[in-house]
Design a protein around this motif. Sequence first.
Motif, PDB file in Angstrom:
ATOM      1  N   ALA A 263       0.828  -1.207   0.000  1.00  0.00           N
ATOM      2  CA  ALA A 263       0.000   0.000   0.000  1.00  0.00           C
ATOM      3  C   ALA A 263       0.862   1.256   0.000  1.00  0.00           C
ATOM      4  N   ASP A 264       1.990   1.208   0.711  1.00  0.00           N
ATOM      5  CA  ASP A 264       2.900   2.349   0.746  1.00  0.00           C
ATOM      6  C   ASP A 264       3.503   2.620  -0.631  1.00  0.00           C
ATOM      7  N   ILE A 265       3.925   1.566  -1.319  1.00  0.00           N
ATOM      8  CA  ILE A 265       4.482   1.716  -2.672  1.00  0.00           C
ATOM      9  C   ILE A 265       3.415   2.252  -3.625  1.00  0.00           C
ATOM     10  N   ALA A 266       2.195   1.722  -3.510  1.00  0.00           N
ATOM     11  CA  ALA A 266       1.105   2.168  -4.380  1.00  0.00           C
ATOM     12  C   ALA A 266       0.797   3.647  -4.156  1.00  0.00           C
ATOM     13  N   LYS A 267       0.754   4.057  -2.906  1.00  0.00           N
ATOM     14  CA  LYS A 267       0.460   5.455  -2.588  1.00  0.00           C
ATOM     15  C   LYS A 267       1.576   6.370  -3.081  1.00  0.00           C
ATOM     16  N   ARG A 268       2.813   5.945  -2.902  1.00  0.00           N
ATOM     17  CA  ARG A 268       3.962   6.746  -3.287  1.00  0.00           C
ATOM     18  C   ARG A 268       4.012   6.996  -4.791  1.00  0.00           C
ATOM     19  N   HIS A 269       3.621   5.988  -5.581  1.00  0.00           N
ATOM     20  CA  HIS A 269       3.678   6.103  -7.037  1.00  0.00           C
ATOM     21  C   HIS A 269       2.323   6.387  -7.671  1.00  0.00           C
ATOM     22  N   ARG A 270       1.320   6.603  -6.827  1.00  0.00           N
ATOM     23  CA  ARG A 270      -0.048   6.896  -7.285  1.00  0.00           C
ATOM     24  C   ARG A 270      -0.588   5.808  -8.206  1.00  0.00           C
ATOM     25  N   LEU A 271      -0.475   4.583  -7.737  1.00  0.00           N
ATOM     26  CA  LEU A 271      -1.003   3.423  -8.448  1.00  0.00           C
ATOM     27  C   LEU A 271      -1.953   2.688  -7.523  1.00  0.00           C
ATOM     28  N   SER A 272      -2.754   1.813  -8.081  1.00  0.00           N
ATOM     29  CA  SER A 272      -3.614   0.993  -7.226  1.00  0.00           C
ATOM     30  C   SER A 272      -2.797  -0.169  -6.661  1.00  0.00           C
TER      31      SER A 272
ATOM     32  N   GLU B 224      11.724  -7.622  -3.740  1.00  0.00           N
ATOM     33  CA  GLU B 224      12.643  -6.525  -3.456  1.00  0.00           C
ATOM     34  C   GLU B 224      12.004  -5.203  -3.851  1.00  0.00           C
ATOM     35  N   ARG B 225      11.982  -4.297  -2.898  1.00  0.00           N
ATOM     36  CA  ARG B 225      11.352  -2.999  -3.129  1.00  0.00           C
ATOM     37  C   ARG B 225      12.025  -2.240  -4.275  1.00  0.00           C
ATOM     38  N   SER B 226      13.344  -2.306  -4.363  1.00  0.00           N
ATOM     39  CA  SER B 226      14.058  -1.573  -5.412  1.00  0.00           C
ATOM     40  C   SER B 226      13.715  -2.114  -6.801  1.00  0.00           C
ATOM     41  N   ALA B 227      13.583  -3.417  -6.917  1.00  0.00           N
ATOM     42  CA  ALA B 227      13.231  -4.018  -8.212  1.00  0.00           C
ATOM     43  C   ALA B 227      11.812  -3.628  -8.627  1.00  0.00           C
ATOM     44  N   ILE B 228      10.912  -3.572  -7.661  1.00  0.00           N
ATOM     45  CA  ILE B 228       9.528  -3.197  -7.948  1.00  0.00           C
ATOM     46  C   ILE B 228       9.468  -1.745  -8.401  1.00  0.00           C
ATOM     47  N   GLU B 229      10.154  -0.869  -7.677  1.00  0.00           N
ATOM     48  CA  GLU B 229      10.132   0.545  -8.040  1.00  0.00           C
ATOM     49  C   GLU B 229      10.822   0.790  -9.378  1.00  0.00           C
ATOM     50  N   ARG B 230      11.847   0.017  -9.692  1.00  0.00           N
ATOM     51  CA  ARG B 230      12.513   0.126 -11.000  1.00  0.00           C
ATOM     52  C   ARG B 230      11.539  -0.238 -12.113  1.00  0.00           C
ATOM     53  N   GLU B 231      10.771  -1.289 -11.904  1.00  0.00           N
ATOM     54  CA  GLU B 231       9.793  -1.720 -12.907  1.00  0.00           C
ATOM     55  C   GLU B 231       8.679  -0.683 -13.063  1.00  0.00           C
ATOM     56  N   ILE B 232       8.268  -0.052 -11.970  1.00  0.00           N
ATOM     57  CA  ILE B 232       7.250   1.004 -12.042  1.00  0.00           C
ATOM     58  C   ILE B 232       7.787   2.180 -12.854  1.00  0.00           C
ATOM     59  N   ARG B 233       9.037   2.565 -12.612  1.00  0.00           N
ATOM     60  CA  ARG B 233       9.629   3.673 -13.376  1.00  0.00           C
ATOM     61  C   ARG B 233       9.717   3.344 -14.860  1.00  0.00           C
ATOM     62  N   LYS B 234      10.036   2.097 -15.190  1.00  0.00           N
ATOM     63  CA  LYS B 234      10.077   1.676 -16.598  1.00  0.00           C
ATOM     64  C   LYS B 234       8.699   1.840 -17.234  1.00  0.00           C
ATOM     65  N   GLY B 235       7.671   1.427 -16.502  1.00  0.00           N
ATOM     66  CA  GLY B 235       6.306   1.547 -17.010  1.00  0.00           C
ATOM     67  C   GLY B 235       5.880   2.993 -17.189  1.00  0.00           C
ATOM     68  N   LEU B 236       6.275   3.858 -16.251  1.00  0.00           N
ATOM     69  CA  LEU B 236       5.930   5.277 -16.363  1.00  0.00           C
ATOM     70  C   LEU B 236       6.652   5.916 -17.532  1.00  0.00           C
ATOM     71  N   ALA B 237       7.852   5.468 -17.841  1.00  0.00           N
ATOM     72  CA  ALA B 237       8.605   6.022 -18.959  1.00  0.00           C
ATOM     73  C   ALA B 237       7.956   5.658 -20.299  1.00  0.00           C
ATOM     74  N   ARG B 238       7.218   4.567 -20.332  1.00  0.00           N
ATOM     75  CA  ARG B 238       6.557   4.138 -21.580  1.00  0.00           C
ATOM     76  C   ARG B 238       5.314   4.943 -21.885  1.00  0.00           C
ATOM     77  N   ARG B 239       4.773   5.608 -20.873  1.00  0.00           N
ATOM     78  CA  ARG B 239       3.527   6.371 -21.091  1.00  0.00           C
ATOM     79  C   ARG B 239       3.759   7.624 -21.881  1.00  0.00           C
TER      80      ARG B 239
END
Length: 65
Positions: free
Chosen positions: A26-35, A50-65
Amino acid sequence: MIPAPKKPAATAKQPEPIMLADAEVADIAKRHRLSVAIVTEIIRRVGTGERSAIEREIRKGLARR
């Protein structure tokens, strides 16, 4: 007569991803404004908790938008 070699099972199970605590997801979702469902799906796809791997993947997805 030579026996045929055994074939590996076609439905080999993948190892279950290491799940984070609900509060951490929930903290990661709130921080990145995702569900929470999206973050959970990313965790499942990445296959690691791993939190760092998850956040890296989120950043990759945001870069594609």
